[in-house]
Design a protein around this motif. Structure first.
Motif, short mmCIF file in Angstrom:
data_model
loop_
_atom_site.label_atom_id
_atom_site.label_comp_id
_atom_site.label_asym_id
_atom_site.label_seq_id
_atom_site.Cartn_x
_atom_site.Cartn_y
_atom_site.Cartn_z
N VAL A 341 8.11 -35.53 -25.81
CA VAL A 341 7.93 -34.84 -25.97
C VAL A 341 6.77 -35.22 -27.77
N VAL A 353 3.70 -28.57 -25.46
CA VAL A 353 4.38 -29.68 -26.02
C VAL A 353 3.43 -29.69 -25.16
N ILE A 355 3.51 -34.28 -22.71
CA ILE A 355 4.39 -34.51 -22.80
C ILE A 355 4.26 -35.98 -22.13
#
Ligand SMILES: *Cc1c(COP(=O)(O)O)cnc(C)c1O
Length: 415
Positions: A341, A353, A355
């Motif tokens: 993250v 966030v 990824i």
């Protein structure tokens, strides 16, 4: 041929992905016809604020349905529209004295752009150029696309889009953006349009309230109109009723939609200051504001909006939002510990966030993989490329909120 003739928005039918059928909704939950309970982690594409099927909003629509369905709004009016306009004048900044209705966020932006150009044309100083922010999204109609970021979504239509000047997205103190804004303002553009504090569809990119305040100051100093597109950020999403409040600013033109009816009905408003209305006020019919859609200020939609405004006036909505923002912060902090993250961030009730994945951007391979994993986990979450964001209805329970973040952890582990 597939079983249904329906052509869905932002959906690649060729991928053959399942399209769940929703029969019912309540609070933060959606129920499929075959009895699954799905947690709505993105407020049904950012519209549902208080929760699905809010009893007061549903009752207002039902009551209105017994009285008046639809009436032309050019030269006619009705009680729900007047109630919405009065309510907005009470809730929104005093400088915004005029309320123009339309039916979606995109049309509220089209209206804002036309109001801005109309203002300059009608005051004898024609101006046409629009300044925009990198990563902006303002809707999918041609004018709204023109002031939004260019990319795979609109490449095929590029020849239809009008030219704009794009400011770099403000990082940190935003000095580069602000310098360019100052330079471009000297060329006498008609307006700057921004999504205050957070560029939504462009990837949930957050910028500083001080930068927004400075943008307002520069626009004022150069007599350039500021259009705030609060279609997503309005109605409490960023922790205050309007995101602009956090910068202590008032735009010349304000676009509201999505949460205007609490998410129950399609409706939008474009609010304007008195000088913008006054520029269109005349005995000359050629100077009226030339815009309408058939369902402008539909009474059922207005009844829903009036009920939403009453909820804001009578219930501790901001407290509820503050509570959700804190719970979101706690969950985000935990998620941020996951090594894949990156760039955890939050604006009020919205968290996001990235990824980490080999390929970035909207067409990242990770997006579809996560989407199908989330669907299997009975979560309505819709990654923007490799960005995952959580924007739930304000009424979501602790359990449902935790289940969203568990689902994200599971998605990361398995995609
Ligand atoms: C969703 C959105 C729009 C477009 O609204 P629609 O109702 O989908 O046409 C415009 N601006 C912003 C900031 C949005 O998030």
């Amino acid at each position: 041929m597939s079983a249904s003739p329906v052509w869905h928005p932002f959906t690649q039918h060729g991928l053959g992905e399942p399209i769940p059928r929703i029969a019912r909704a309540e609070g933060a939950a959606l129920f499929t016809a075959d009895g699954r309970r799905i947690v709505d982690a993105i407020s049904s594409w950012w519209v549902t604020t208080h929760g699905h099927c809010h009893p007061a909003i549903m009752a207002a629509i039902a009551e209105q349905a017994g009285k008046l369905d639809q009436i032309i709004f050019a030269g006619w009016t009705h009680e729900p529209a007047e109630a919405v306009a009065q309510g907005l004048l009470q809730l929104m900044p005093n400088e915004l004295t005029r309320v123009f209705f339309s039916d979606s966020g995109s049309t509220s932006v089209e209206v804002a752009l036309k109001m801005a150009l109309g203002y300059w044309a009608n005051t004898g100083r024609p101006r046409h150029k629009i300044l925009v922010l990198e990563h902006a999204y303002h809707g999918d109609t041609v004018g709204a696309m023109s002031v939004g970021a260019r990319g795979v979504f609109n490449a095929a239509y590029a020849p239809l889009l009008f030219d704009v000047e794009t400011l770099p997205f403000p990082h940190g103190d935003g000095s580069t953006t602000l310098e360019q804004l100052t330079a471009l303002c000297r060329e006498e553009p008609a307006a700057l349009i921004v999504e205050p504090l957070i560029c939504g569809a462009g990837g949930m990119k957050i910028y500083d309230a001080d930068v927004l305040a400075e943008m307002r100051r520069i626009c004022t100093a150069h007599d350039v109109l500021l259009i705030a597109d609060e279609v997503m950020t309005g109605w409490g999403r960023t922790g205050t009723l309007l995101a602009c409040e956090q910068a202590g600013i008032v735009p010349d033109i304000l676009c509201l939609s999505k949460g205007l009816t609490g998410g129950a009905m399609p409706l939008a408003v474009t609010m304007a200051t008195e000088p913008i209305f006054a520029a269109h006020l005349s005995q000359d019919r050629a100077r009226m504001f030339f815009h309408s859609s058939s369902y402008t200020a539909n009474p059922l939609a207005c009844a829903a909006a009036a009920a939403n405004i009453a909820i804001w006036q009578n219930e501790p909505v901001l407290e509820r939002i503050g509570g959700l923002a804190e719970r979101q912060a706690t969950q985000l902090e935990k998620l941020a510990r996951n090594p894949r993250v990156a760039n955890p961030r939050r604006a009020g009730t919205i968290t996001a966030v990235e990824i980490e994945d080999a390929q970035d951007g909207y067409l990242s391979r990770l997006g579809p993989a996560l989407l199908s994993r989330f669907r299997q986990a009975d979560l309505l979450l819709r990654p923007l490329g490799n960005a995952v964001y959580v924007m739930p209805p304000y009424c979501i329970s602790d359990e449902d909120l935790a289940s969203i973040y568990d689902g994200i952890e599971d998605g990361i582990a398995n995609c």
